[in-house]
Structures are given as C-alpha cells and as structure tokens.
Design a protein around this motif. Structure first.
Motif, short mmCIF file in Angstrom:
data_model
loop_
_atom_site.label_atom_id
_atom_site.label_comp_id
_atom_site.label_asym_id
_atom_site.label_seq_id
_atom_site.Cartn_x
_atom_site.Cartn_y
_atom_site.Cartn_z
N GLY A 1 -7.56 -13.56 20.00
CA GLY A 1 -8.70 -13.24 20.11
C GLY A 1 -9.83 -13.19 18.77
N ARG A 2 -9.11 -13.03 17.57
CA ARG A 2 -9.77 -12.86 16.24
C ARG A 2 -9.82 -14.09 15.51
NH1 ARG A 2 -11.66 -8.42 13.78
NH2 ARG A 2 -10.52 -7.01 14.82
N PRO A 3 -10.97 -14.75 15.21
CA PRO A 3 -10.80 -15.88 14.50
C PRO A 3 -10.52 -15.61 13.05
CG PRO A 3 -12.92 -15.22 14.85
CD PRO A 3 -12.34 -14.41 15.70
N GLY A 4 -9.97 -16.64 12.39
CA GLY A 4 -9.54 -16.36 10.99
C GLY A 4 -11.01 -16.32 10.00
N ILE A 5 -11.01 -15.56 8.97
CA ILE A 5 -12.22 -15.50 8.23
C ILE A 5 -12.27 -16.33 7.07
CG2 ILE A 5 -12.46 -13.02 8.93
CD1 ILE A 5 -11.30 -12.28 6.00
N GLY A 6 -11.23 -17.13 6.94
CA GLY A 6 -11.20 -18.13 5.68
C GLY A 6 -10.94 -17.55 4.40
N LEU A 7 -11.05 -18.33 3.45
CA LEU A 7 -10.61 -18.21 2.01
C LEU A 7 -11.87 -17.82 1.22
CD1 LEU A 7 -7.70 -20.75 1.59
CD2 LEU A 7 -7.56 -18.42 2.14
N GLU A 8 -12.99 -18.04 1.71
CA GLU A 8 -14.28 -18.02 0.75
C GLU A 8 -14.37 -16.79 0.17
OE1 GLU A 8 -17.90 -19.09 3.00
OE2 GLU A 8 -17.39 -17.99 4.62
N ASN A 9 -13.87 -15.59 0.65
CA ASN A 9 -14.26 -14.23 0.12
C ASN A 9 -13.34 -13.48 -0.59
OD1 ASN A 9 -17.11 -13.87 1.22
ND2 ASN A 9 -16.41 -13.93 3.26
N VAL A 10 -12.12 -14.39 -0.52
CA VAL A 10 -10.79 -13.62 -1.19
C VAL A 10 -11.02 -13.30 -2.57
CG1 VAL A 10 -8.58 -13.98 -1.84
CG2 VAL A 10 -9.34 -14.80 0.41
N GLU A 11 -11.70 -14.41 -3.46
CA GLU A 11 -11.96 -13.97 -4.99
C GLU A 11 -12.78 -12.88 -5.11
OE1 GLU A 11 -12.28 -16.25 -8.92
OE2 GLU A 11 -12.89 -17.30 -7.06
N GLY A 12 -13.96 -12.82 -4.21
CA GLY A 12 -15.19 -11.80 -4.60
C GLY A 12 -14.29 -10.46 -4.15
N VAL A 13 -13.55 -10.36 -3.01
CA VAL A 13 -13.01 -8.98 -2.71
C VAL A 13 -11.97 -8.60 -3.69
CG1 VAL A 13 -11.53 -7.87 -0.86
CG2 VAL A 13 -13.58 -9.18 -0.22
N GLU A 14 -11.15 -9.67 -4.28
CA GLU A 14 -10.22 -9.38 -5.28
C GLU A 14 -10.86 -8.72 -6.45
OE1 GLU A 14 -6.85 -8.48 -6.98
OE2 GLU A 14 -6.62 -9.15 -4.84
N GLN A 15 -11.92 -9.30 -6.82
CA GLN A 15 -12.70 -8.96 -8.04
C GLN A 15 -13.42 -7.79 -7.90
OE1 GLN A 15 -12.22 -10.48 -11.21
NE2 GLN A 15 -10.84 -11.91 -10.24
N SER A 16 -13.75 -7.26 -6.94
CA SER A 16 -14.47 -6.10 -6.66
C SER A 16 -13.71 -4.95 -6.24
CB SER A 16 -15.74 -6.25 -5.58
OG SER A 16 -15.07 -6.62 -4.72
N VAL A 17 -13.36 -5.06 -4.99
CA VAL A 17 -12.46 -3.86 -4.47
C VAL A 17 -10.91 -4.00 -5.12
CG1 VAL A 17 -11.17 -3.08 -2.22
CG2 VAL A 17 -13.42 -3.80 -2.22
N GLY A 18 -10.26 -4.99 -5.40
CA GLY A 18 -9.01 -5.27 -5.86
C GLY A 18 -8.85 -4.84 -7.23
N MET A 19 -9.99 -4.55 -8.04
CA MET A 19 -10.09 -4.09 -9.43
C MET A 19 -9.50 -2.58 -9.43
SD MET A 19 -9.98 -6.59 -11.46
CE MET A 19 -9.07 -7.59 -10.40
N LYS A 20 -9.63 -2.09 -8.06
CA LYS A 20 -9.73 -0.43 -8.00
C LYS A 20 -8.48 0.09 -6.99
CE LYS A 20 -14.62 -0.17 -8.99
NZ LYS A 20 -15.95 0.23 -8.67
#
Length: 212
Positions: A142-161
């Motif tokens: 029941g939960r749709p996939g959110i896709g790949l478009e935000n992967v890089e942004g989250v990695e560059q922000s949250v993923g740096m920490k």
C-alpha cells in the motif's frame, strides 16, 4: 559505545516473511558470509516471545562474525537480546522514549519516507536512517515507491552526517540505477533472501555497491 556504521554499505534484513523458521541460522550465516555489514531481525506478525526465540538463534551468529545485530520495532527485546541497535518506523515512538529504554550504547535507526522526514530524523538525533521505499515492495503493502529523484539530495545533506541506507524494492537488477542516483548505502531484502545461493547474491550486490 554505539557501534560505528560509517563503513557499512550493505544492510541485510532477516525477514521472517521470506525465511522459513527452520532456516533462520542457515540464512543468517549465508548473509554474513556473503558480506552483509549489518543484520536486522524483522518478524512482523510474530509475538514478542517468538521474536525473542528468533533473536537468541541469530544474535550469537552476528556476534561471532562481528556484524551489528539490530532488532526491529521492539525496544524491550533489543535490551533482552543485548542487540547492537533498534530500528523504529515513523509511528514507533520518539527517540527520547526509545533511548530511555535501550540506553546510550545502542544504535537507533529510523525509517523515513521523504527528505523532510530524513532531515527530522537527523535533527532528532537518530544514528542512521532508512530512506524509501524507492520502489514498490511487498514488504510495505500500500505504500508507493518514492522514486530516485531525492536520493542524491538526502545523501548530500543528511548522509554527510549519519548513514543513509536506501531501501524498498532494491534488487541486484536495479541496483546500478540506485547507485547512479547517488546512493552510497542500501538495504536489500527479498532479492537476497529468495536467491538460490544467498551468499553469492550478497557478494554480487556488494560488488555492485563497492566495486570490489
């Protein structure tokens, strides 16, 4: 001391929805022998007593291999099993409440489904996050996939920490797309657990992620 996940790239989940109970130890060993960096026990729909039993069968294997063992959903079981960490969904309570129950020396992970939730988990003080589901998956009906478009942004922000593990419908067949989108760490579930040779599948996935 909280275990260090900074070097972890492949997070495996021993999901009892895919693994028959008699094969718990066999599949756990295969995941670790193949090179999984983290292992989570997930047993949706089972009683705490049963999950405790499953954990007693898997925790020693992880300890012998030096691989962090994470319990899904249940703070009390994380303590009773002397797990290395606890993973919580969005609706499984606050970090403060969980931290009081499991103490300061265990990992706390949070499932996130948007960049906003990912940033909030970082601000709250979680040690790592799962980000997804990137693709539709039977484990999150029941939960749709959110896709790949935000992967890089989250990695560059949250993923740096803190470590960001992309999750949800990731398979060896689409892993190159996920890595190309900016992911550095991934969770793979069904594609590994249903493979005819689990260790070989893990090794192949690791090669795709790390290049070695």
């Amino acid at each position: 001391m909280v275990p260090d996940l900074s070097g972890a790239r492949l997070y495996a989940i021993l999901d009892l929805g895919y693994v028959p109970e008699p094969k718990i130890e066999e599949v756990t060993r295969a995941l670790l022998e193949g090179g999984a960096d983290v292992l989570q026990l997930r047993a949706k729909g089972h009683s705490e007593e049963r999950i405790l039993e499953f954990g007693k069968r898997t925790r020693p294997i992880c300890r012998d291999a030096g691989v962090p063992f994470i319990v899904n959903d249940h703070p009390s079981l994380a303590v009773e099993l002397d797990a290395d960490g606890l993973h919580l969904g969005q609706d499984d309570g606050s970090l403060e409440e969980a931290r009081k129950r499991i103490g300061p020396d265990r990992l706390l992970g949070r499932s996130t489904h948007s960049p906003t939730q990912a940033k909030q988990a970082l601000e709250d003080g979680f040690d790592y996050i799962g980000f997804g589901p990137l693709f539709p998956t039977p484990t999150k009906k029941g939960r749709p996939g959110i896709g790949l478009e935000n992967v890089e942004g989250v990695e560059q922000s949250v993923g740096m920490k803190i470590p960001v593990f992309c999750i949800g419908g990731i398979k060896r067949a689409n892993l190159e797309d996920v890595i190309s989108a900016g992911a550095r760490r991934v969770v793979i579930v069904s594609d590994l657990l249903t493979a005819s040779d689990v260790s070989s599948a893990v090794r192949q996935a690791r090669l795709q992620i790390t290049g070695s």
